[in-house]
Design a protein around this motif. Structure first.
Motif, short mmCIF file in Angstrom:
data_model
loop_
_atom_site.label_atom_id
_atom_site.label_comp_id
_atom_site.label_asym_id
_atom_site.label_seq_id
_atom_site.Cartn_x
_atom_site.Cartn_y
_atom_site.Cartn_z
N TYR A 172 22.80 74.64 48.14
CA TYR A 172 21.57 75.20 47.58
C TYR A 172 21.13 76.37 48.45
N TYR A 173 21.10 77.55 47.89
CA TYR A 173 20.87 78.75 48.69
C TYR A 173 19.39 79.02 48.94
N THR A 174 19.13 79.75 50.04
CA THR A 174 17.75 79.99 50.45
C THR A 174 17.12 81.13 49.65
N LEU A 188 23.99 83.68 65.20
CA LEU A 188 24.97 82.82 64.53
C LEU A 188 24.34 82.25 63.27
N GLU A 189 25.12 82.22 62.19
CA GLU A 189 24.68 81.46 61.01
C GLU A 189 25.79 80.47 60.65
N PRO A 190 25.52 79.17 60.88
CA PRO A 190 26.58 78.17 60.80
C PRO A 190 27.14 77.91 59.39
N CYS A 200 26.84 80.12 56.02
CA CYS A 200 26.06 81.25 55.49
C CYS A 200 26.11 81.40 53.98
N GLY A 201 26.86 80.57 53.27
CA GLY A 201 26.88 80.64 51.81
C GLY A 201 27.27 82.05 51.37
N ASP A 202 26.53 82.59 50.39
CA ASP A 202 26.87 83.94 49.92
C ASP A 202 26.11 85.02 50.67
N GLY A 234 28.94 84.78 60.97
CA GLY A 234 28.66 83.81 59.92
C GLY A 234 29.87 82.89 59.76
N ILE A 235 29.58 81.65 59.40
CA ILE A 235 30.65 80.69 59.13
C ILE A 235 30.39 80.13 57.74
N GLU A 236 31.43 79.96 56.95
CA GLU A 236 31.25 79.38 55.62
C GLU A 236 32.54 78.71 55.20
N ILE A 237 32.41 77.50 54.69
CA ILE A 237 33.60 76.71 54.37
C ILE A 237 34.27 77.14 53.06
N LEU A 238 33.49 77.67 52.12
CA LEU A 238 34.07 78.04 50.81
C LEU A 238 34.56 79.48 50.86
N ASP A 243 35.45 75.55 58.73
CA ASP A 243 34.52 74.43 58.80
C ASP A 243 33.72 74.55 60.10
N PHE A 244 32.41 74.67 59.98
CA PHE A 244 31.58 74.86 61.17
C PHE A 244 31.75 73.73 62.17
N LEU A 245 31.83 72.50 61.68
CA LEU A 245 31.88 71.36 62.61
C LEU A 245 33.14 71.42 63.47
N ASN A 265 20.51 77.55 56.88
CA ASN A 265 20.09 76.46 56.02
C ASN A 265 21.32 75.57 55.91
N PRO A 266 21.41 74.55 56.78
CA PRO A 266 22.64 73.77 56.82
C PRO A 266 22.85 72.97 55.54
N PRO A 267 24.08 72.56 55.28
CA PRO A 267 24.29 71.71 54.11
C PRO A 267 23.65 70.34 54.32
N TYR A 268 23.23 69.71 53.22
CA TYR A 268 22.69 68.36 53.30
C TYR A 268 23.70 67.46 52.59
N ILE A 269 24.50 66.76 53.34
CA ILE A 269 25.52 65.87 52.75
C ILE A 269 25.54 64.57 53.54
N ARG A 270 25.46 63.46 52.82
CA ARG A 270 25.48 62.17 53.49
C ARG A 270 26.82 61.97 54.20
N PRO A 327 24.04 66.84 62.72
CA PRO A 327 24.95 67.46 63.71
C PRO A 327 24.95 68.99 63.65
N PHE A 328 24.70 69.57 62.47
CA PHE A 328 24.62 71.04 62.38
C PHE A 328 23.50 71.55 63.28
N VAL A 329 22.32 70.91 63.21
CA VAL A 329 21.19 71.39 64.01
C VAL A 329 21.42 71.11 65.50
C1 LIG Z 1 22.34 74.87 51.81
S1 LIG Z 1 23.66 76.03 51.61
C2 LIG Z 1 22.95 77.35 52.48
C3 LIG Z 1 23.70 78.60 52.43
C4 LIG Z 1 23.02 79.75 53.15
N1 LIG Z 1 22.90 79.45 54.56
C5 LIG Z 1 21.67 80.01 52.59
O1 LIG Z 1 20.71 79.86 53.35
O2 LIG Z 1 21.53 80.35 51.43
C6 LIG Z 1 24.84 75.33 52.70
C7 LIG Z 1 26.18 76.04 52.76
O3 LIG Z 1 26.99 75.31 53.68
C8 LIG Z 1 28.33 75.39 53.26
N2 LIG Z 1 29.04 74.32 53.98
C9 LIG Z 1 29.10 73.01 53.67
N3 LIG Z 1 29.80 72.35 54.60
C10 LIG Z 1 30.16 73.25 55.55
C11 LIG Z 1 30.89 73.17 56.75
N4 LIG Z 1 31.37 72.01 57.18
N5 LIG Z 1 31.09 74.30 57.46
C12 LIG Z 1 30.60 75.48 57.02
N6 LIG Z 1 29.92 75.62 55.87
C13 LIG Z 1 29.68 74.52 55.15
C14 LIG Z 1 28.23 75.26 51.76
O4 LIG Z 1 29.38 75.74 51.12
C15 LIG Z 1 26.98 76.09 51.47
O5 LIG Z 1 27.34 77.42 51.21
#
Ligand SMILES: C[S@@+](CC[C@H](N)C(=O)[O-])C[C@H]1O[C@@H](n2cnc3c(N)ncnc32)[C@H](O)[C@@H]1O
Length: 554
Positions: free
Chosen positions: A16-18, A39-41, A43-45, A64-68, A93-95, A114-119, A151-153
């Motif tokens: 979900y983008y900011t 650093l942006e861990p 960064c999405g698009d 910037g780091i982005e998994i996709l 993968d940031f982790l 804005n880190p990902p929120y995943i359980r 862990p992202f924070v």
């Molecule tokens: C909440 S979005 C925020 C994107 C951007 N930072 C923004 O503020 O719009 C989280 C992003 O984290 C990416 N993501 C998920 N897991 C990740 C990982 N392990 N390493 C890097 N990026 C990851 C997702 O693909 C998504 O683009």
């Protein structure tokens, strides 16, 4: 229980983008510290890259780091044409990346995002392991209940130079979920100031997630004293047009005991904290754990099979095996569960009959009961985990009832239920007993409805996207309950009022006059406690949003 296969792809990657105005607000604040590197861990698009483009500033190295890959490409393209930022977006993968870079001692002047929120349960195995390694690296207690934003924070704060700034959009549950306890402690150890802006309007309505804007400054040395935490409640999103630095510099930070455990108390103002701490010491105010015990209700393992309506009882002649049971708020809308309530539930066709065969052998049961058990076997209930691990599969353990029940979840305020019928309760409810001979079940149920108990429930409990308040036994034990020495009351009156009341504020105010006054609180103290409860309850309930279609509850 939610299954991974039922979640949307967006939700599984936390995508979900900011919104622009939010990223600009945070970027502006970061720029005030004149960083040379950011650093942006995840960064999405590139929402934050775009935000920096709109602000006039010196050249900064940006990573910037982005998994996709396709999102990383979009973000990288924006960076290539940027007026102020130099750098790149790495598609990784940031982790995994951060575990290695922390070893190398890599640092940045600032972190945004804005880190990902995943359980944790939905993470790839490798990410589960990296998450755990991040906790371990900083000697922080790890739990599998964590969510990846934690862990992202932690890793992001660790990558900051002394005095560096971090600005992130994170879930507001940082204030109260137990699994974020390690992060709360880490932030207090590492940061000189921790500001959270708490918007009243949801920033990410589609994610059903309440969020706060986290703005922190890292300590210059670890011995520097932390000024603590401040939460600014923003009634609407117009704060985004104001100067973020002003908020950071002028907020009232609190430190010390209020930050032990959860951080919900920071939502109280100093006068409310002072009154709350004072009334706690009054002899008429008790901690729930000192006066009563809490145990979970009966775990049947298959409520649909063991909890049935009157029709099923009659169809299979199960009268001799059937006893009243409740566990849902519609089963008991007041504070008394008696025969009248049970009869009404029966008439409405609610499944409020518990079928208890005990350990009786199958061939000793009447034919009709055997028929019902065979139906259960056809429906494969014996293969369910809880049924599979006991013998026979239908012998439900720990079957007993107490004269007080309590539903785990509540909407406006938690209530106890005087279980006059001694009905059984499912595991959506608790079984409660008073520990003091002089404290009757009726008196405890009556006294429990008041603003002070409701306030402690808000401070100690947890809530998620749906806005419902949930309490686990360890949280219930911390609730403050007024137990006046003498109290004239009629539980039936309260039962009627709770059932009828549409004005919960008035209901609690009336109760406060009876129980809190009798327990020694002044009129002014009561009014301060009531107003604090009301505000925090409304804050929780603002999170009520439409039902999420893709999640199926078992
Ligand atoms: C909440 S979005 C925020 C994107 C951007 N930072 C923004 O503020 O719009 C989280 C992003 O984290 C990416 N993501 C998920 N897991 C990740 C990982 N392990 N390493 C890097 N990026 C990851 C997702 O693909 C998504 O683009």
């Amino acid at each position: 229980m939610n299954f991974k296969t039922q979640e949307t792809a967006t939700k599984l990657r936390g995508g979900y983008y900011t919104p622009e105005e939010v990223s600009q607000f945070l970027a502006k604040w970061i720029l005030n510290s004149n960083p040379s590197s950011i650093l942006e861990p995840s960064c999405g698009d590139g929402a934050f890259i775009r935000a920096f483009q709109g602000l006039n500033h010196n050249a900064i190295d940006f990573l910037g780091i982005e998994i996709l890959d396709e999102e990383a490409e979009k973000a990288d393209l924006q960076l290539a044409n940027h007026n102020y930022l130099n750098g790149k977006v790495i598609n990784t993968d940031f982790l995994e990346w951060v575990v290695l870079e922390l070893e190398r001692g890599r640092t940045f002047d600032a972190v945004v995002g804005n880190p990902p929120y995943i359980r944790y349960q939905y993470l790839e195995k490798s990410d589960q392991e990296y998450s755990e390694r991040i906790f371990k690296r900083f000697q922080l207690p790890f739990t599998k209940h964590t969510n990846v934003w934690v862990p992202f924070v932690i890793a992001s704060v660790a990558m900051l130079v002394p005095g560096g700034r971090l600005a992130m959009v994170i879930p507001s549950e940082i204030l109260h979920v137990l699994h974020a306890g390690s992060l709360r402690k880490f932030l207090l150890d590492q940061c000189v100031r921790i500001l959270m802006i708490d918007p009243n309007e949801l920033l990410f309505a589609e994610a059903l997630q309440g969020t706060v804007l986290l703005m922190i400054e890292k300590k210059n040395t670890l011995t520097q004293i932390s000024e603590g935490v401040a939460i600014l409640s923003a009634p609407n999103n117009s704060f985004l047009n104001q100067n973020p630095e002003h908020f950071f510099q002028t907020a009232e930070y609190v430190a010390g005991e209020v930050l032990n455990g959860k951080w919900m108390k920071v939502l109280l103002d100093p006068q409310e904290i002072e009154v709350f701490e004072r009334v706690k010491t009054y002899p008429g105010i008790k901690k729930f754990g000192e006066i009563a015990t809490v145990d979970v209700g009966i775990v049947t393992g298959a409520n649909k099979f063991f909890l049935v309506d009157k029709g099923i009882v009659e169809k299979y002649s199960l009268q001799n095996f059937s006893t009243p049971m409740f566990g849902r708020s519609e089963h008991c809308k007041g504070v008394v569960y008696n025969n009248n309530v049970h009869q009404l539930n029966e008439e409405k066709g609610y499944p409020t009959n518990f079928i208890n065969f005990g350990k009786t052998a199958f061939n000793k049961l009447p034919k009709s009961a055997q028929k019902y058990l065979r139906l259960g076997e056809e429906l494969e209930y014996p293969t369910r985990y809880k049924c599979r691990i006991r013998s026979p599969w239908y012998a439900v353990p720990s079957v007993y009832s107490t004269t007080i029940g309590m539903l785990k979840r509540s909407h406006n305020f938690p209530r106890l239920i005087y279980n006059e019928l001694e009905a059984y309760t499912t595991d959506t409810a608790y079984r409660i007993r008073t520990m003091e001979k002089t404290l009757s079940a009726r008196k405890l149920v009556y006294s429990f409805v008041n603003s002070l108990t409701a306030l402690t429930a808000e401070l100690e409990g947890r809530h998620y996207g749906g806005g419902v308040l949930e309490l686990v036994p360890s949280e219930i034990e911390k609730l403050l309950v007024p137990i006046p020495k003498s109290l004239k009351f009629k539980i039936e009156d309260l039962d009627r009022l709770v059932k009828a009341s549409e004005d919960v504020d008035l209901l609690l105010q009336n109760q406060d006059k009876k129980v809190l006054r009798q327990a020694g609180l002044s009129g002014e103290e009561i009014s301060i406690i009531h107003d604090a409860w009301r505000r925090i309850r409304i804050r929780r309930q603002r999170l009520v949003v439409v039902v999420e279609p893709e999640i199926i509850n078992d």
